[in-house]
Design a protein around this motif. Structure first.
Motif, PDB file in Angstrom:
ATOM      1  N   ASN A 484      54.565 -58.546  21.564  1.00  0.00           N
ATOM      2  CA  ASN A 484      53.118 -58.741  21.454  1.00  0.00           C
ATOM      3  C   ASN A 484      52.478 -58.349  22.794  1.00  0.00           C
ATOM      4  O   ASN A 484      52.503 -59.109  23.763  1.00  0.00           O
ATOM      5  CB  ASN A 484      52.801 -60.198  21.116  1.00  0.00           C
ATOM      6  CG  ASN A 484      51.323 -60.426  20.854  1.00  0.00           C
ATOM      7  OD1 ASN A 484      50.488 -59.554  21.105  1.00  0.00           O
ATOM      8  ND2 ASN A 484      50.983 -61.612  20.356  1.00  0.00           N
ATOM      9  N   VAL A 485      51.885 -57.170  22.862  1.00  0.00           N
ATOM     10  CA  VAL A 485      51.348 -56.651  24.118  1.00  0.00           C
ATOM     11  C   VAL A 485      50.190 -57.491  24.655  1.00  0.00           C
ATOM     12  O   VAL A 485      49.892 -57.429  25.854  1.00  0.00           O
ATOM     13  CB  VAL A 485      50.916 -55.175  23.965  1.00  0.00           C
ATOM     14  CG1 VAL A 485      52.105 -54.291  23.677  1.00  0.00           C
ATOM     15  CG2 VAL A 485      49.840 -55.046  22.891  1.00  0.00           C
ATOM     16  N   LYS A 486      49.559 -58.279  23.799  1.00  0.00           N
ATOM     17  CA  LYS A 486      48.472 -59.133  24.276  1.00  0.00           C
ATOM     18  C   LYS A 486      48.995 -60.182  25.264  1.00  0.00           C
ATOM     19  O   LYS A 486      48.249 -60.669  26.109  1.00  0.00           O
ATOM     20  CB  LYS A 486      47.780 -59.825  23.111  1.00  0.00           C
ATOM     21  CG  LYS A 486      47.031 -58.868  22.183  1.00  0.00           C
ATOM     22  CD  LYS A 486      46.352 -59.639  21.051  1.00  0.00           C
ATOM     23  CE  LYS A 486      45.591 -58.693  20.130  1.00  0.00           C
ATOM     24  NZ  LYS A 486      44.941 -59.431  19.017  1.00  0.00           N
ATOM     25  N   ASN A 487      50.273 -60.506  25.117  1.00  0.00           N
ATOM     26  CA  ASN A 487      50.856 -61.507  26.011  1.00  0.00           C
ATOM     27  C   ASN A 487      50.877 -61.046  27.467  1.00  0.00           C
ATOM     28  O   ASN A 487      50.896 -61.866  28.384  1.00  0.00           O
ATOM     29  CB  ASN A 487      52.273 -61.853  25.569  1.00  0.00           C
ATOM     30  CG  ASN A 487      52.294 -62.682  24.302  1.00  0.00           C
ATOM     31  OD1 ASN A 487      51.349 -63.427  24.035  1.00  0.00           O
ATOM     32  ND2 ASN A 487      53.351 -62.558  23.516  1.00  0.00           N
ATOM     33  N   TYR A 488      50.882 -59.734  27.694  1.00  0.00           N
ATOM     34  CA  TYR A 488      50.906 -59.224  29.063  1.00  0.00           C
ATOM     35  C   TYR A 488      49.638 -59.642  29.809  1.00  0.00           C
ATOM     36  O   TYR A 488      49.692 -60.099  30.962  1.00  0.00           O
ATOM     37  CB  TYR A 488      51.025 -57.696  29.088  1.00  0.00           C
ATOM     38  CG  TYR A 488      52.180 -57.116  28.294  1.00  0.00           C
ATOM     39  CD1 TYR A 488      53.201 -57.933  27.795  1.00  0.00           C
ATOM     40  CD2 TYR A 488      52.243 -55.748  28.032  1.00  0.00           C
ATOM     41  CE1 TYR A 488      54.246 -57.389  27.059  1.00  0.00           C
ATOM     42  CE2 TYR A 488      53.288 -55.199  27.311  1.00  0.00           C
ATOM     43  CZ  TYR A 488      54.284 -56.020  26.822  1.00  0.00           C
ATOM     44  OH  TYR A 488      55.314 -55.480  26.091  1.00  0.00           O
ATOM     45  N   ASP A 489      48.489 -59.501  29.112  1.00  0.00           N
ATOM     46  CA  ASP A 489      47.221 -59.887  29.736  1.00  0.00           C
ATOM     47  C   ASP A 489      47.107 -61.402  29.854  1.00  0.00           C
ATOM     48  O   ASP A 489      46.560 -61.908  30.847  1.00  0.00           O
ATOM     49  CB  ASP A 489      46.040 -59.349  28.918  1.00  0.00           C
ATOM     50  CG  ASP A 489      45.932 -57.827  28.991  1.00  0.00           C
ATOM     51  OD1 ASP A 489      46.357 -57.259  30.014  1.00  0.00           O
ATOM     52  OD2 ASP A 489      45.442 -57.214  28.020  1.00  0.00           O
ATOM     53  N   LEU A 490      47.621 -62.108  28.857  1.00  0.00           N
ATOM     54  CA  LEU A 490      47.579 -63.574  28.920  1.00  0.00           C
ATOM     55  C   LEU A 490      48.404 -64.086  30.092  1.00  0.00           C
ATOM     56  O   LEU A 490      48.006 -65.023  30.801  1.00  0.00           O
ATOM     57  CB  LEU A 490      48.107 -64.175  27.610  1.00  0.00           C
ATOM     58  CG  LEU A 490      47.218 -63.997  26.376  1.00  0.00           C
ATOM     59  CD1 LEU A 490      47.936 -64.507  25.124  1.00  0.00           C
ATOM     60  CD2 LEU A 490      45.892 -64.751  26.567  1.00  0.00           C
ATOM     61  N   TYR A 491      49.543 -63.451  30.345  1.00  0.00           N
ATOM     62  CA  TYR A 491      50.379 -63.850  31.481  1.00  0.00           C
ATOM     63  C   TYR A 491      49.643 -63.573  32.791  1.00  0.00           C
ATOM     64  O   TYR A 491      49.645 -64.405  33.713  1.00  0.00           O
ATOM     65  CB  TYR A 491      51.710 -63.090  31.463  1.00  0.00           C
ATOM     66  CG  TYR A 491      52.628 -63.459  32.620  1.00  0.00           C
ATOM     67  CD1 TYR A 491      53.495 -64.539  32.524  1.00  0.00           C
ATOM     68  CD2 TYR A 491      52.609 -62.726  33.809  1.00  0.00           C
ATOM     69  CE1 TYR A 491      54.315 -64.889  33.587  1.00  0.00           C
ATOM     70  CE2 TYR A 491      53.430 -63.072  34.869  1.00  0.00           C
ATOM     71  CZ  TYR A 491      54.288 -64.152  34.751  1.00  0.00           C
ATOM     72  OH  TYR A 491      55.099 -64.492  35.810  1.00  0.00           O
ATOM     73  N   ALA A 492      48.979 -62.415  32.855  1.00  0.00           N
ATOM     74  CA  ALA A 492      48.294 -62.014  34.085  1.00  0.00           C
ATOM     75  C   ALA A 492      47.144 -62.952  34.445  1.00  0.00           C
ATOM     76  O   ALA A 492      46.768 -63.061  35.617  1.00  0.00           O
ATOM     77  CB  ALA A 492      47.780 -60.587  33.966  1.00  0.00           C
ATOM     78  N   THR A 493      46.590 -63.636  33.436  1.00  0.00           N
ATOM     79  CA  THR A 493      45.485 -64.570  33.692  1.00  0.00           C
ATOM     80  C   THR A 493      45.938 -66.021  33.715  1.00  0.00           C
ATOM     81  O   THR A 493      45.111 -66.927  33.838  1.00  0.00           O
ATOM     82  CB  THR A 493      44.390 -64.393  32.628  1.00  0.00           C
ATOM     83  OG1 THR A 493      44.955 -64.595  31.328  1.00  0.00           O
ATOM     84  CG2 THR A 493      43.794 -63.006  32.716  1.00  0.00           C
ATOM     85  N   GLY A 494      47.245 -66.261  33.557  1.00  0.00           N
ATOM     86  CA  GLY A 494      47.771 -67.625  33.576  1.00  0.00           C
ATOM     87  C   GLY A 494      47.536 -68.403  32.298  1.00  0.00           C
ATOM     88  O   GLY A 494      47.625 -69.628  32.289  1.00  0.00           O
ATOM     89  N   GLU A 495      47.233 -67.690  31.201  1.00  0.00           N
ATOM     90  CA  GLU A 495      46.891 -68.356  29.939  1.00  0.00           C
ATOM     91  C   GLU A 495      48.016 -68.295  28.904  1.00  0.00           C
ATOM     92  O   GLU A 495      47.840 -68.779  27.784  1.00  0.00           O
ATOM     93  CB  GLU A 495      45.625 -67.713  29.355  1.00  0.00           C
ATOM     94  CG  GLU A 495      44.413 -67.848  30.262  1.00  0.00           C
ATOM     95  CD  GLU A 495      43.208 -67.086  29.740  1.00  0.00           C
ATOM     96  OE1 GLU A 495      42.130 -67.709  29.637  1.00  0.00           O
ATOM     97  OE2 GLU A 495      43.353 -65.879  29.427  1.00  0.00           O
ATOM     98  N   LEU A 496      49.136 -67.706  29.246  1.00  0.00           N
ATOM     99  CA  LEU A 496      50.226 -67.600  28.281  1.00  0.00           C
ATOM    100  C   LEU A 496      50.975 -68.922  28.182  1.00  0.00           C
ATOM    101  O   LEU A 496      51.387 -69.504  29.185  1.00  0.00           O
ATOM    102  CB  LEU A 496      51.186 -66.487  28.714  1.00  0.00           C
ATOM    103  CG  LEU A 496      52.349 -66.187  27.773  1.00  0.00           C
ATOM    104  CD1 LEU A 496      51.838 -65.732  26.409  1.00  0.00           C
ATOM    105  CD2 LEU A 496      53.279 -65.135  28.367  1.00  0.00           C
ATOM    106  N   GLU A 497      51.129 -69.413  26.956  1.00  0.00           N
ATOM    107  CA  GLU A 497      51.842 -70.666  26.715  1.00  0.00           C
ATOM    108  C   GLU A 497      53.274 -70.352  26.301  1.00  0.00           C
ATOM    109  O   GLU A 497      53.530 -69.437  25.515  1.00  0.00           O
ATOM    110  CB  GLU A 497      51.142 -71.480  25.633  1.00  0.00           C
ATOM    111  CG  GLU A 497      49.727 -71.916  26.008  1.00  0.00           C
ATOM    112  CD  GLU A 497      49.695 -72.852  27.205  1.00  0.00           C
ATOM    113  OE1 GLU A 497      50.697 -73.587  27.408  1.00  0.00           O
ATOM    114  OE2 GLU A 497      48.703 -72.844  27.944  1.00  0.00           O
ATOM    115  N   PHE A 498      54.202 -71.142  26.802  1.00  0.00           N
ATOM    116  CA  PHE A 498      55.616 -70.932  26.517  1.00  0.00           C
ATOM    117  C   PHE A 498      56.149 -72.093  25.680  1.00  0.00           C
ATOM    118  O   PHE A 498      56.054 -73.253  26.092  1.00  0.00           O
ATOM    119  CB  PHE A 498      56.412 -70.837  27.823  1.00  0.00           C
ATOM    120  CG  PHE A 498      56.057 -69.636  28.657  1.00  0.00           C
ATOM    121  CD1 PHE A 498      56.782 -68.465  28.535  1.00  0.00           C
ATOM    122  CD2 PHE A 498      54.991 -69.679  29.549  1.00  0.00           C
ATOM    123  CE1 PHE A 498      56.453 -67.353  29.304  1.00  0.00           C
ATOM    124  CE2 PHE A 498      54.657 -68.583  30.321  1.00  0.00           C
ATOM    125  CZ  PHE A 498      55.399 -67.415  30.191  1.00  0.00           C
TER     126      PHE A 498
END
Length: 503
Positions: A484-498
């Protein structure tokens, strides 16, 4: 054998001999005498255009050939375009005097344009100057500022024809001279210890001219040729409290950058003549500190010898430790930014196991310190640090071996894609699964830079290759995240949940 014709085993030995024998004093006195003569003849104001004057003095125990320029003219000339380098290949037809320095392994040497122009201007006088050399007496060649550069070039021009078994070798002593050549010239001279020991360069901490051709004191621009100048010979870095002796090229460059004492009083370059006069007066009463950096590299900061160098420089007032540390960490940051490329080059060159066999010692030491200082609380924390999430864009990859692991994973992908019968496929697949877990754990703790998602990064190259190998049916926490390429931007903004489920 007369000590003046001996080959010195170290720059420290040469420096102590020059000071104890008063050759340093006589060299500076010759420069002062020529300066007074010209000032009386032409007035105290130097001519607007740079020129070099010379004089030969036949003394009972030596011959002194002096080259003089006004420091202010030297500074202006270099700043106005005299910082370029001229290749020996350009001079081959018109002025092949330094062609003998070139070899098959080192086919070109480059020389500073300002120094070469001044040396060429006295080309017609070279036969006369050489005729004044008395082989029965030591030859001292000296000069200040760009005059010192001309003195160095004149000395170099003698090296090809002098037979050191029958002729006393020349000794070139310069004061406040800028660097005159590139790494090719430095290599050509340093290859022969006898040649290298012919040069002693005295530099004051208040003199800008010797630093004009190296950043950050380079006024011409960091992208110009001036960043490739390299020193040769022995350097005496001096303050009014004493001096330290250096031979190792990189140490000299580092310390020339770090030891300049910026002061409004230094704005008049001609006043440095008075500075060197004071240095000469005090020098004979001071101990010359030995350069140990010839056996200790700057990147090994844990060595006690490196600490001794900084202590010695502090003691003679040459540098504050903060400036040395600032310089060191600037170099380390530059090196860290280039680290992924270095690791990629290591593997491309056929290297294996960079982590254990190719990694520099200081990276291993830093990793050890990081592990030792990590608290038990940090080890047991399953979620990412809040501050890391808030500042992901500025995060650095914490594991210094990350890119080495990426290269190993790329190698595994290549082996699995090659269909070679000799490949232990299960072993390579196991390595990739371990790599997935490793990357996911770093990402979960925001311990890896978002730059890994750049399309041309080694990590994304790995992912493209790995995706082809695993197919569409394979699933893991990392692969699900990466698909899911959207996760790359979410990670870059600190918004990706694991998710907390296990792999």
């Amino acid at each position: 054998m007369d000590r003046s014709s001996a080959t010195f085993s170290s720059g420290l030995e040469l420096a102590n001999f020059v000071v104890s024998s008063e050759l340093l004093y006589h060299s500076w006195a010759a420069i002062q005498n020529l300066y007074r003569e010209i000032s009386q003849q032409e007035g105290l104001s130097p001519s607007p255009s740079p020129s070099v004057r010379f004089k030969v003095e036949q003394k009972p125990n030596c011959t002194i050939i002096t080259f003089l320029t006004w420091p202010a003219c030297s500074k202006d000339y270099i700043q106005e375009g005299g910082g370029d380098l001229i290749s020996s290949s350009t001079l081959k037809e018109t002025f092949p005097l330094f062609e003998f320095l070139c070899t098959k392994d080192n086919p070109h040497v480059s020389i500073n344009k300002a120094a070469l122009d001044l040396f060429t201007s006295i080309r017609g006088s070279l036969p006369y100057l050489k005729s004044q050399i008395d082989n029965s007496k030591p030859l001292i060649i000296t000069g200040n500022s760009l005059g010192g550069s001309v003195a160095s070039l004149f000395t170099l021009s003698l090296l090809e024809t002098l037979d050191f078994s029958t002729t006393k070798r020349p000794l070139c002593i310069t004061f406040g001279s800028p660097l005159i050549g590139d790494d090719g010239l430095q290599e050509a001279i340093s290859k022969y210890p006898t040649w290298n020991s012919c040069f002693l360069h005295v530099v004051s901490d208040q003199d800008l001219v010797p630093r004009l051709l190296i950043s950050p004191h380079n006024p011409i621009g960091s992208d110009s040729q001036t960043n490739v100048y390299k020193p040769f010979g022995t350097f005496l870095l001096c303050s009014e409290l004493g001096c330290a002796c250096f031979e190792y090229s990189q140490s000299i460059l580092d310390l020339l950058k770090a030891t300049y004492l910026e002061d409004p009083k230094n704005q008049n370059p001609n006043q440095v003549l008075e500075l060197y006069e004071e240095i000469i007066k005090h020098l004979q009463r001071r101990e010359i500190c030995k350069d140990t950096t010839q056996v200790v590299q700057w990147d090994i900061v844990t060595e006690s010898l490196q600490e001794n160098i900084i202590t010695q420089l502090e003691a003679i007032g040459l540098v504050r430790p903060q400036k040395i540390l600032t310089l060191y960490w600037k170099e380390m940051v530059d090196e860290a930014e280039k680290k992924p490329q270095k690791e990629a080059e290591y593997y491309k060159g056929g290297g294996k196991d960079y982590i254990n066999q190719g990694r520099p010692k200081h990276y291993k030491k830093l990793e050890q310190w990081l592990n030792e200082t990590e608290t038990e609380t940090e080890k047991s924390t399953s979620g990412p640090n809040y501050l890391k999430k808030q500042n992901v864009a500025s995060n650095l990859t914490e594991d210094s071996c990350f890119w080495a692991h990426v290269e190993e994973a790329l190698t595994s992908c290549k082996l699995l894609s090659s269909k070679e019968l000799s490949t232990d496929r299960e072993k390579e697949k196991s390595k990739l699964i371990e790599f997935e877990s490793y990357v996911y754990s770093l990402m979960k703790n925001y311990a890896v830079s978002p730059e890994i998602f750049l399309q041309e990064s080694s990590f994304m190259k790995w992912w493209k290759g790995h995706k082809k190998i695993i197919g569409t049916s394979y699933s893991s926490r990392l692969t699900d995240l990466m698909k899911n390429v959207k996760n790359y931007d979410l990670y870059a903004t600190g918004e990706l949940e694991f998710p907390e489920s296990s792999l």
